[in-house]
Write an enzyme that holds these catalytic residues in place. Structure first.
Site, mmCIF file in Angstrom:
data_model
loop_
_atom_site.group_PDB
_atom_site.id
_atom_site.type_symbol
_atom_site.label_atom_id
_atom_site.label_comp_id
_atom_site.label_asym_id
_atom_site.label_seq_id
_atom_site.Cartn_x
_atom_site.Cartn_y
_atom_site.Cartn_z
ATOM 1 N N ASN A 12 45.376 46.044 -27.928
ATOM 2 C CA ASN A 12 45.450 44.981 -28.937
ATOM 3 C C ASN A 12 46.916 44.861 -29.340
ATOM 4 O O ASN A 12 47.432 45.704 -30.068
ATOM 5 C CB ASN A 12 44.571 45.372 -30.140
ATOM 6 C CG ASN A 12 44.742 44.422 -31.313
ATOM 7 O OD1 ASN A 12 45.329 43.349 -31.177
ATOM 8 N ND2 ASN A 12 44.218 44.813 -32.475
ATOM 9 N N TRP A 13 47.551 43.809 -28.833
ATOM 10 C CA TRP A 13 48.995 43.670 -29.085
ATOM 11 C C TRP A 13 49.300 43.204 -30.510
ATOM 12 O O TRP A 13 50.457 43.201 -30.923
ATOM 13 C CB TRP A 13 49.612 42.688 -28.080
ATOM 14 C CG TRP A 13 49.611 43.143 -26.658
ATOM 15 C CD1 TRP A 13 49.095 44.310 -26.161
ATOM 16 C CD2 TRP A 13 50.147 42.439 -25.527
ATOM 17 N NE1 TRP A 13 49.279 44.371 -24.802
ATOM 18 C CE2 TRP A 13 49.923 43.230 -24.377
ATOM 19 C CE3 TRP A 13 50.792 41.205 -25.366
ATOM 20 C CZ2 TRP A 13 50.326 42.838 -23.095
ATOM 21 C CZ3 TRP A 13 51.192 40.806 -24.094
ATOM 22 C CH2 TRP A 13 50.955 41.622 -22.971
ATOM 23 N N LYS A 14 48.271 42.776 -31.214
ATOM 24 C CA LYS A 14 48.458 42.250 -32.589
ATOM 25 C C LYS A 14 49.532 41.145 -32.579
ATOM 26 O O LYS A 14 49.642 40.415 -31.602
ATOM 27 C CB LYS A 14 48.792 43.384 -33.555
ATOM 28 C CG LYS A 14 47.803 44.532 -33.445
ATOM 29 C CD LYS A 14 47.888 45.502 -34.587
ATOM 30 C CE LYS A 14 46.944 46.666 -34.317
ATOM 31 N NZ LYS A 14 46.821 47.571 -35.456
ATOM 32 N N HIS A 99 37.991 42.992 -36.765
ATOM 33 C CA HIS A 99 39.051 44.010 -36.892
ATOM 34 C C HIS A 99 39.358 44.206 -38.379
ATOM 35 O O HIS A 99 39.361 43.249 -39.155
ATOM 36 C CB HIS A 99 40.296 43.557 -36.133
ATOM 37 C CG HIS A 99 41.299 44.659 -35.965
ATOM 38 N ND1 HIS A 99 42.136 45.054 -36.991
ATOM 39 C CD2 HIS A 99 41.576 45.467 -34.921
ATOM 40 C CE1 HIS A 99 42.889 46.065 -36.570
ATOM 41 N NE2 HIS A 99 42.570 46.333 -35.316
ATOM 42 N N GLU A 101 42.018 44.594 -39.905
ATOM 43 C CA GLU A 101 43.142 43.805 -40.423
ATOM 44 C C GLU A 101 42.690 42.397 -40.784
ATOM 45 O O GLU A 101 43.211 41.784 -41.715
ATOM 46 C CB GLU A 101 44.288 43.791 -39.394
ATOM 47 C CG GLU A 101 44.987 45.146 -39.375
ATOM 48 C CD GLU A 101 45.718 45.475 -38.093
ATOM 49 O OE1 GLU A 101 45.919 44.582 -37.242
ATOM 50 O OE2 GLU A 101 46.091 46.657 -37.928
ATOM 51 N N GLU A 171 36.555 51.998 -35.413
ATOM 52 C CA GLU A 171 37.964 52.111 -35.798
ATOM 53 C C GLU A 171 38.062 52.541 -37.258
ATOM 54 O O GLU A 171 38.052 51.684 -38.159
ATOM 55 C CB GLU A 171 38.653 50.753 -35.622
ATOM 56 C CG GLU A 171 38.678 50.246 -34.201
ATOM 57 C CD GLU A 171 39.930 49.444 -33.928
ATOM 58 O OE1 GLU A 171 40.598 49.748 -32.936
ATOM 59 O OE2 GLU A 171 40.268 48.551 -34.727
ATOM 60 N N GLY A 177 47.079 52.692 -36.900
ATOM 61 C CA GLY A 177 48.521 52.536 -37.098
ATOM 62 C C GLY A 177 49.131 53.632 -37.963
ATOM 63 O O GLY A 177 50.280 53.530 -38.386
ATOM 64 N N SER A 217 45.074 55.083 -33.515
ATOM 65 C CA SER A 217 46.148 55.963 -33.052
ATOM 66 C C SER A 217 45.787 56.724 -31.781
ATOM 67 O O SER A 217 46.135 57.902 -31.626
ATOM 68 C CB SER A 217 46.576 56.929 -34.167
ATOM 69 O OG SER A 217 47.046 56.197 -35.292
ATOM 70 N N GLY A 238 46.234 49.961 -30.348
ATOM 71 C CA GLY A 238 47.219 49.057 -30.930
ATOM 72 C C GLY A 238 48.620 49.473 -30.527
ATOM 73 O O GLY A 238 49.127 49.094 -29.464
HETATM 74 C C1 PEP Z 1 43.947 48.774 -33.667
HETATM 75 O O1 PEP Z 1 44.575 48.077 -34.429
HETATM 76 O O2 PEP Z 1 42.905 48.344 -33.143
HETATM 77 C C2 PEP Z 1 44.432 50.129 -33.432
HETATM 78 C C3 PEP Z 1 43.602 51.029 -32.994
HETATM 79 O O3 PEP Z 1 45.759 50.370 -33.702
HETATM 80 P P1 PEP Z 1 46.564 51.741 -33.435
HETATM 81 O O4 PEP Z 1 46.238 52.186 -32.061
HETATM 82 O O5 PEP Z 1 47.991 51.365 -33.615
HETATM 83 O O6 PEP Z 1 46.074 52.713 -34.456
#
Ligand code: PEP
Length: 259
Positions: A12-14, A99, A101, A171, A177, A217, A238
Site C-alpha cells: 500500500n503505497w499510500k 483502512h 487511515e 491491521e 507505521g 510494520s 505500507g
Molecule cells: C498499512 O498502512 O496498511 C500498513 C500496514 O502500514 P505499515 O506497514 O507502514 O505499518
C-alpha cells in the site's frame, strides 16, 4: 506450506510515489522477485500512478494492481471521486476498503465501508477489508469486540459465493507505521478469531478460502514469523513497500514458505 491458500503480499503505497517514480519502483521490484512463484503480489499505487505502474508491469504474471480507494456509485456528481469501472479500465483487480487511515481521517463509517465492499464485489473488484483495534481499545481488552463489530458490519449482506472472493486484512492501528508489530502469536490469535467469525458468517468451506493478511510494520525481519502462522495468509505492507529491496525480501520469504 501447511495451508491451501496462496500467500498474497500487498504493498500500500499510500500518498507516496508519483507517476514519474512508479515505473522505476515497479521495475526494481520485478527485477528482484522474477523467480518467485507459487504466491501472489499486489501493488496499490495512488490513483495517478496506476497507469505508469500498469505499463511497467506489462506482461508480468502473478503481480496484480490494486487501488487504495474508490467511490461506490456507478458515475455522477461525486466531485473528486473515482469509480469501480474507472479502476477496472486501468487493469485494477483489488481495492483496499476500510483502512484505518480512511476510517480516522475521512470519517468512513462501517455502513459506508459495507457499501464499498458490496459494490466492489458486484464490480468484479476484490475488496481487501481492513479491520483492527486501536492501542486504547486493546488496553481496555476490547480488541475482539471491535474486530467482531467491524467485520460483521463490513460484511453484512454478502452472499456465501461472494465471500469466497474476499480478502480481509487484520491491521492493528497501533502497529501501522509505528515500527511496533504484533507478535506472531498475538496476530495468529486474532487471525484465528477472524477465521472463526467468517465460519459463523459464511460456513467452513467459504471461510477457509478467504485470505487474511496481517498489516502493521511488516518487514523482512518479522515477516517469517508472521507468515509462518496458520491463519496468516500474507501481508498488507505500507512503509516497507516503498523500498523495492524490503518489499522484495518479504515476497521472497513468502515464496520460501510456500515452497
Ligand atoms: C498499512 O498502512 O496498511 C500498513 C500496514 O502500514 P505499515 O506497514 O507502514 O505499518
Amino acid at each position: 506450506m501447511g495451508k491451501s491458500r496462496r500467500y498474497l503480499i500487498a504493498g500500500n503505497w499510500k500518498m507516496n510515489i508519483p507517476s514519474s517514480d512508479a515505473g522505476q519502483l515497479i521495475a526494481d521490484i520485478v527485477a528482484k522477485i522474477a523467480n518467485v512463484t507459487k504466491m501472489d503480489v499486489l501493488v496499490c499505487p495512488p490513483f495517478t500512478s496506476i497507469h505508469s505502474a500498469k505499463n511497467a508491469l506489462a506482461g508480468m504474471a502473478g503481480i496484480f494492481l490494486g487501488a487504495q480507494n474508490f467511490y461506490p456509485e456507478k458515475n455522477g456528481a461525486y466531485t473528486g471521486e473515482i469509480s469501480a469501472v474507472m479502476l477496472r479500465e486501468l487493469g485494477v483487480s483489488h481495492v483496499i476498503v476500510g483502512h484505518s487511515e480512511r476510517r480516522i481521517h475521512f470519517s468512513e463509517s462501517d455502513k459506508f465501508i459495507n457499501s464499498k465492499v458490496r459494490y466492489a464485489l458486484a464490480s468484479n473488484l476484490i475488496p481487501i477489508l481492513c479491520v483492527g483495534e486501536t492501542a486504547d481499545q486493546r488496553k481496555k481488552g476490547e480488541e475482539l469486540a471491535v474486530v467482531t463489530s467491524q467485520l460483521r458490519s463490513g460484511l453484512g449482506g454478502i452472499s456465501q459465493a461472494d465471500a469466497k472472493k474476499l480478502t480481509v486484512a487484520y491491521e492493528p492501528v497501533w502497529a501501522i507505521g509505528t515500527g511496533e508489530t504484533a507478535t506472531a502469536e498475538v496476530a495468529q490469535v486474532m487471525h484465528a478469531f477472524i477465521r472463526n467469525l467468517l465460519v459463523d458468517l459464511f460456513g467452513q468451506k467459504a471461510a477457509s478460502t478467504v485470505k487474511i493478511l496481517y498489516g502493521g510494520s511488516m518487514r523482512p525481519d518479522n515477516a517469517k514469523d508472521l507468515l509462518g502462522q496458520d491463519d496468516i495468509d500474507g501481508g498488507l505492507i505500507g512503509g516497507a513497500s516503498l523500498q523495492a529491496g524490503l518489499f522484495a525480501d518479504v515476497v521472497k520469504i513468502a515464496g520460501e514458505l510456500a515452497d
